[in-house]
Design an enzyme around this catalytic site. Structure first.
Site, mmCIF file in Angstrom:
data_model
loop_
_atom_site.group_PDB
_atom_site.id
_atom_site.type_symbol
_atom_site.label_atom_id
_atom_site.label_comp_id
_atom_site.label_asym_id
_atom_site.label_seq_id
_atom_site.Cartn_x
_atom_site.Cartn_y
_atom_site.Cartn_z
ATOM 1 N N ASP A 44 -9.745 38.823 53.367
ATOM 2 C CA ASP A 44 -10.954 38.431 54.085
ATOM 3 C C ASP A 44 -11.555 39.632 54.806
ATOM 4 O O ASP A 44 -10.938 40.701 54.874
ATOM 5 C CB ASP A 44 -10.655 37.290 55.070
ATOM 6 C CG ASP A 44 -9.378 37.537 55.894
ATOM 7 O OD1 ASP A 44 -8.916 38.678 55.958
ATOM 8 O OD2 ASP A 44 -8.859 36.565 56.478
ATOM 9 N N ASN A 77 -4.140 27.790 64.335
ATOM 10 C CA ASN A 77 -4.676 26.483 63.939
ATOM 11 C C ASN A 77 -4.367 26.177 62.481
ATOM 12 O O ASN A 77 -4.936 25.263 61.899
ATOM 13 C CB ASN A 77 -6.189 26.431 64.193
ATOM 14 C CG ASN A 77 -6.937 27.508 63.413
ATOM 15 O OD1 ASN A 77 -6.334 28.261 62.646
ATOM 16 N ND2 ASN A 77 -8.248 27.582 63.612
ATOM 17 N N HIS A 95 -4.877 28.336 59.969
ATOM 18 C CA HIS A 95 -5.736 28.978 58.972
ATOM 19 C C HIS A 95 -4.942 29.943 58.106
ATOM 20 O O HIS A 95 -3.982 30.561 58.539
ATOM 21 C CB HIS A 95 -6.988 29.615 59.590
ATOM 22 C CG HIS A 95 -6.812 30.879 60.347
ATOM 23 N ND1 HIS A 95 -7.382 31.095 61.584
ATOM 24 C CD2 HIS A 95 -6.167 32.034 60.049
ATOM 25 C CE1 HIS A 95 -7.081 32.309 61.984
ATOM 26 N NE2 HIS A 95 -6.335 32.903 61.081
ATOM 27 N N GLU A 107 -10.503 27.995 57.837
ATOM 28 C CA GLU A 107 -10.261 27.254 59.067
ATOM 29 C C GLU A 107 -10.030 25.774 58.745
ATOM 30 O O GLU A 107 -10.337 25.320 57.641
ATOM 31 C CB GLU A 107 -11.479 27.394 59.996
ATOM 32 C CG GLU A 107 -11.836 28.843 60.350
ATOM 33 C CD GLU A 107 -10.861 29.476 61.361
ATOM 34 O OE1 GLU A 107 -9.747 28.948 61.564
ATOM 35 O OE2 GLU A 107 -11.230 30.511 61.936
#
Ligand code: GLP
Length: 252
Positions: A63, A132, A134, A139
């Site tokens: 990413d 979280n 990810h 996400e």
């Protein structure tokens, strides 16, 4: 899924580095998927010690932030260049990072997918996990078959990554990220996590339902996954779920 608990983050990194070494020794022109963030750094440290020949290895980053100036040291392109390409001795330009300078980001995302396919796919993908759940910058809510695309960063992710910036509002709000489907196409996955702050999400990802609510739960769908944890990150898993030796099987 093979889940191993090691005594320290360094030991987890060394076990990960041994897997990467095996992959590159078996296939000197392997295509590796490289992660950024803190989690894989001990792995890259250990890998650098091996002094392997990486001259034929190619790679893809997971990413990249959208909105940082080209060459910004906080960009993942810069981190990959420093921590991976120079350190391990890959050829300059051999690790591709999503092209966030492109005029058309959607086209850049499609082009990234094409480049991965043209390289023959990723042999071994190194991964970290966000608090979280990810994976890369997928996400919660991201489709489990998602492909490389523009994404908004969750506020929690921006807060976690603010440590790399002078102030939290400097953290970009958007990114180009491989999708979960893109990641699952890699032939082998290696997730590395350490620290007590990852214990809850590791337990959810490895044991909870497979759901977009926890993108990393998609790992359960892949036939060839190794998860390397230090003791703190493994603390939320039931006894016996993870083995304590780099040789053992665990998890299912
Ligand atoms: C970052 C990256 C992910 C990384 C994750 C965890 O924001 N985009 O690829 O795996 O968050 O980061 P860390 O390893 O620093 O905890």
């Amino acid at each position: 899924m093979k889940v191993l608990t090691l005594d320290s983050r360094e030991a987890a990194g060394a076990a990960g580095a041994a897997l990467v070494r095996d992959c590159v020794e078996a296939k000197p022109d392997a295509v590796l998927g490289f992660a950024t963030g803190s989690s894989p750094l001990p792995l890259y440290d250990a890998l650098a010690e091996f002094g392997l020949d990486f001259s034929r290895v190619r790679g893809f980053a997971l990413d990249e932030y959208v909105g940082l100036p080209p060459g910004d040291p906080r960009s993942y392109a810069a981190v990959i260049d420093t921590e991976v390409v120079r350190r391990l001795g890959l050829r300059p330009g051999s690790v591709r990072v999503p092209d966030v300078a492109a005029a058309d980001l959607d086209e850049a995302a499609r082009d990234y997918e094409r480049a991965i396919r043209a390289a023959g796919g990723v042999d071994l993908q190194i991964l970290g996990i966000g608090h979280n759940g990810h994976l890369a910058f997928n996400e919660p809510g991201a489709a489990l078959d998602s492909r490389t695309r523009v994404e908004q960063l969750a506020e929690r992710t921006r807060r976690a990554n603010a440590r790399f910036f002078d102030s939290p509002d400097q953290v970009p709000t958007r990114c180009l990220t491989q999708g979960i489907g893109t990641i699952l196409d890699a032939r082998e996955l290696l997730l590395i996590a350490h620290g007590a702050d990852k214990a809850d999400i590791i337990a959810r990802a490895l044991q909870g339902p497979v759901s977009p609510d926890c993108p990393a739960s998609a790992l359960q769908l892949h036939p060839r996954v190794t998860v390397l944890l230090d003791r703190a990150a493994a603390a939320g898993l039931p006894t016996g779920f993870a083995t304590g030796s780099a040789a053992g099987e665990g998890g299912q």
